[in-house]
Write an enzyme that holds these catalytic residues in place. Structure first.
Site, PDB file in Angstrom:
ATOM      1  N   LYS A 282       0.440  -2.650  -6.472  1.00  0.00           N
ATOM      2  CA  LYS A 282       1.590  -3.054  -5.658  1.00  0.00           C
ATOM      3  C   LYS A 282       2.559  -4.004  -6.380  1.00  0.00           C
ATOM      4  O   LYS A 282       3.751  -4.009  -6.088  1.00  0.00           O
ATOM      5  CB  LYS A 282       1.128  -3.704  -4.354  1.00  0.00           C
ATOM      6  CG  LYS A 282       0.518  -2.708  -3.371  1.00  0.00           C
ATOM      7  CD  LYS A 282       0.189  -3.385  -2.045  1.00  0.00           C
ATOM      8  CE  LYS A 282      -0.440  -2.398  -1.083  1.00  0.00           C
ATOM      9  NZ  LYS A 282      -0.657  -2.968   0.251  1.00  0.00           N
TER      10      LYS A 282
ATOM     11  N   ASP B 250       4.501  -2.925   4.734  1.00  0.00           N
ATOM     12  CA  ASP B 250       3.288  -3.484   5.357  1.00  0.00           C
ATOM     13  C   ASP B 250       3.626  -4.478   6.474  1.00  0.00           C
ATOM     14  O   ASP B 250       3.123  -4.363   7.595  1.00  0.00           O
ATOM     15  CB  ASP B 250       2.420  -4.203   4.306  1.00  0.00           C
ATOM     16  CG  ASP B 250       1.578  -3.229   3.487  1.00  0.00           C
ATOM     17  OD1 ASP B 250       1.305  -2.116   3.964  1.00  0.00           O
ATOM     18  OD2 ASP B 250       1.190  -3.604   2.364  1.00  0.00           O
TER      19      ASP B 250
HETATM   20  P1  NDP Z   1      -6.051  -9.425  -1.296  1.00  0.00           P
HETATM   21  O1  NDP Z   1      -7.219  -9.153  -2.165  1.00  0.00           O
HETATM   22  O2  NDP Z   1      -4.682  -9.536  -1.880  1.00  0.00           O
HETATM   23  O3  NDP Z   1      -6.322 -10.804  -0.475  1.00  0.00           O
HETATM   24  C1  NDP Z   1      -7.563 -11.019   0.157  1.00  0.00           C
HETATM   25  C2  NDP Z   1      -7.519 -12.328   0.975  1.00  0.00           C
HETATM   26  O4  NDP Z   1      -8.739 -12.411   1.692  1.00  0.00           O
HETATM   27  C3  NDP Z   1      -7.395 -13.584   0.142  1.00  0.00           C
HETATM   28  O5  NDP Z   1      -6.586 -14.523   0.811  1.00  0.00           O
HETATM   29  C4  NDP Z   1      -8.857 -14.075   0.066  1.00  0.00           C
HETATM   30  O6  NDP Z   1      -8.969 -15.465  -0.044  1.00  0.00           O
HETATM   31  C5  NDP Z   1      -9.350 -13.673   1.439  1.00  0.00           C
HETATM   32  N1  NDP Z   1     -10.800 -13.517   1.469  1.00  0.00           N
HETATM   33  C6  NDP Z   1     -11.529 -12.445   1.029  1.00  0.00           C
HETATM   34  N2  NDP Z   1     -12.842 -12.660   1.243  1.00  0.00           N
HETATM   35  C7  NDP Z   1     -12.941 -13.896   1.836  1.00  0.00           C
HETATM   36  C8  NDP Z   1     -14.025 -14.670   2.315  1.00  0.00           C
HETATM   37  N3  NDP Z   1     -15.282 -14.234   2.231  1.00  0.00           N
HETATM   38  N4  NDP Z   1     -13.770 -15.881   2.882  1.00  0.00           N
HETATM   39  C9  NDP Z   1     -12.499 -16.338   2.982  1.00  0.00           C
HETATM   40  N5  NDP Z   1     -11.403 -15.635   2.545  1.00  0.00           N
HETATM   41  C10 NDP Z   1     -11.636 -14.433   1.981  1.00  0.00           C
HETATM   42  O7  NDP Z   1      -6.091  -8.302  -0.167  1.00  0.00           O
HETATM   43  P2  NDP Z   1      -4.877  -7.722   0.702  1.00  0.00           P
HETATM   44  O8  NDP Z   1      -4.028  -8.845   1.133  1.00  0.00           O
HETATM   45  O9  NDP Z   1      -4.264  -6.583  -0.003  1.00  0.00           O
HETATM   46  O10 NDP Z   1      -5.668  -7.102   1.954  1.00  0.00           O
HETATM   47  C11 NDP Z   1      -6.255  -7.947   2.932  1.00  0.00           C
HETATM   48  C12 NDP Z   1      -6.741  -7.084   4.086  1.00  0.00           C
HETATM   49  O11 NDP Z   1      -5.630  -6.453   4.718  1.00  0.00           O
HETATM   50  C13 NDP Z   1      -7.679  -5.944   3.640  1.00  0.00           C
HETATM   51  O12 NDP Z   1      -8.697  -5.824   4.598  1.00  0.00           O
HETATM   52  C14 NDP Z   1      -6.790  -4.709   3.683  1.00  0.00           C
HETATM   53  O13 NDP Z   1      -7.508  -3.556   3.975  1.00  0.00           O
HETATM   54  C15 NDP Z   1      -5.871  -5.071   4.837  1.00  0.00           C
HETATM   55  N6  NDP Z   1      -4.601  -4.354   4.800  1.00  0.00           N
HETATM   56  C16 NDP Z   1      -4.285  -3.613   5.896  1.00  0.00           C
HETATM   57  C17 NDP Z   1      -3.114  -2.908   5.942  1.00  0.00           C
HETATM   58  C18 NDP Z   1      -2.828  -2.128   7.166  1.00  0.00           C
HETATM   59  O14 NDP Z   1      -1.847  -1.363   7.153  1.00  0.00           O
HETATM   60  N7  NDP Z   1      -3.582  -2.271   8.240  1.00  0.00           N
HETATM   61  C19 NDP Z   1      -2.134  -2.936   4.841  1.00  0.00           C
HETATM   62  C20 NDP Z   1      -2.546  -3.797   3.735  1.00  0.00           C
HETATM   63  C21 NDP Z   1      -3.749  -4.461   3.733  1.00  0.00           C
HETATM   64  P3  NDP Z   1      -8.998 -16.210  -1.490  1.00  0.00           P
HETATM   65  O15 NDP Z   1      -7.553 -16.382  -1.882  1.00  0.00           O
HETATM   66  O16 NDP Z   1      -9.676 -17.502  -1.200  1.00  0.00           O
HETATM   67  O17 NDP Z   1      -9.770 -15.306  -2.430  1.00  0.00           O
END
Ligand code: NDP
Length: 286
Positions: free
Chosen positions: A71, A107
């Site tokens: 992306k 999104d």
């Molecule tokens: P990223 O990998 O860019 O970001 C993930 C985020 O989740 C970070 O802020 C990370 O925190 C946090 N995180 C992950 N695991 C944990 C944990 N165990 N405890 C606390 N924080 C956690 O992912 P995306 O932003 O691309 O996607 C996020 C979600 O959104 C996914 O589930 C994806 O499927 C969904 N999504 C849904 C869409 C839709 O159309 N419905 C479109 C795009 C995404 P940290 O910074 O601390 O690592």
């Protein structure tokens, strides 16, 4: 009229991409409107992304979706990036204008449409807390700010990811936005109108995981939204429902970002119920 066997092509580039269900809903919409269009779900490793975009140009493809991990990287290979996508810092959709490939981000717009249409909430003047600071959180925060949200709170585990995001959204939108480090259970205070889970907590296969939040102090009018779409009924949404709170699931965001993409590519309004049904069938949900 002479026969035309040439299909218009759209593709999703990602890695891994095999479990991405978007193609099922876009193909269903093409069929419903009688369009000779195809949606290809293509595994593209990061080192081949440039070649893949060159290939898309050579094929005269009408559009693209980009998913993890492309992306951000795709932006350097496009002719233009829309102002919203540039603010978010990521492109999930590419449309073609003549020979030019233009990056968009649907999104956050898909999320807003779900909040408005499926939950009946106008984000203007609302106070929102967003869990997470990744790509989805950036898109959602930016669009909420552009839609007139009163203020935003980003709750995230890692400061390194959250601080640049908060800085960017503040600089681009002028909406008051602050960051709180996520340690242990986060208590939802009554000031919030909207809580969004934009982390990947609860995403398949870790369906029993739930973001550690405590709803006991939440306003009864709080709307709880989850970006996680597989499963649509996450533990977070189930917990919110159990307290009588209104919820909007990640399928809504996924369908509506696809609806917006479909319109950008074809110029036509897709049948949204057909797309939602196809998506649910693809995910094995009744
Ligand atoms: P990223 O990998 O860019 O970001 C993930 C985020 O989740 C970070 O802020 C990370 O925190 C946090 N995180 C992950 N695991 C944990 C944990 N165990 N405890 C606390 N924080 C956690 O992912 P995306 O932003 O691309 O996607 C996020 C979600 O959104 C996914 O589930 C994806 O499927 C969904 N999504 C849904 C869409 C839709 O159309 N419905 C479109 C795009 C995404 P940290 O910074 O601390 O690592």
């Amino acid at each position: 009229m002479p026969a035309n066997f040439r299909a218009e092509l759209v593709a999703c580039f990602g890695q891994p991409v095999a479990e991405n269900p978007t193609g099922a809903m876009q193909e269903a919409a093409f069929q419903a409107l009688g369009l000779n269009w195809r949606y290809l779900t293509v595994e593209v490793p990061p080192a081949r992304l440039r070649d893949a975009v060159v290939g898309a140009r050579a094929f005269g493809m009408s559009g693209l979706n980009l998913t993890i991990p492309h992306k951000v990287a795709v932006m350097q290979y496009l002719d233009e990036v829309s102002p919203d996508a540039a603010m978010i810092g990521a492109v999930n959709t590419v449309r073609r204008e003549g020979d030019r490939l233009i990056g968009e981000n649907t999104d956050g717009k898909g999320f807003l449409r779900g909040v408005r249409l499926d939950a009946g909430m106008d984000p203007r003047g609302k106070r929102a807390a967003i869990l997470g600071a990744g790509g989805a959180a950036r898109a959602i925060a930016t669009e909420l700010a552009l839609a007139g949200a009163a203020n935003l709170l980003i709750v995230n585990r890692s400061r390194q990811r959250a601080e640049p995001m908060v800085r960017d959204v503040a600089a681009n939108t002028k909406v008051p936005i602050r960051y709180e480090e996520w340690r242990g259970t986060w208590r939802v205070s009554p000031e919030f109108d909207l809580l969004v889970n934009a982390t990947s907590i609860g995403l398949y296969p870790n369906v029993d995981d739930m973001p550690p939040v405590d709803f006991s102090g939440a306003a009864p009018s709080l709307l709880v939204a989850d970006a996680v779409f597989n499963p649509p009924e996450t533990r977070l949404l189930a917990a919110a429902r159990a307290r009588g709170l209104q919820v909007v699931d990640g399928l809504s965001m996924l369908v509506y970002q696809g609806v917006i993409g479909f319109r950008l590519w074809t110029g036509q309004d897709p049948p949204e119920h057909v797309m939602k049904r196809a998506l649910k069938a693809a995910l094995g949900i009744s």
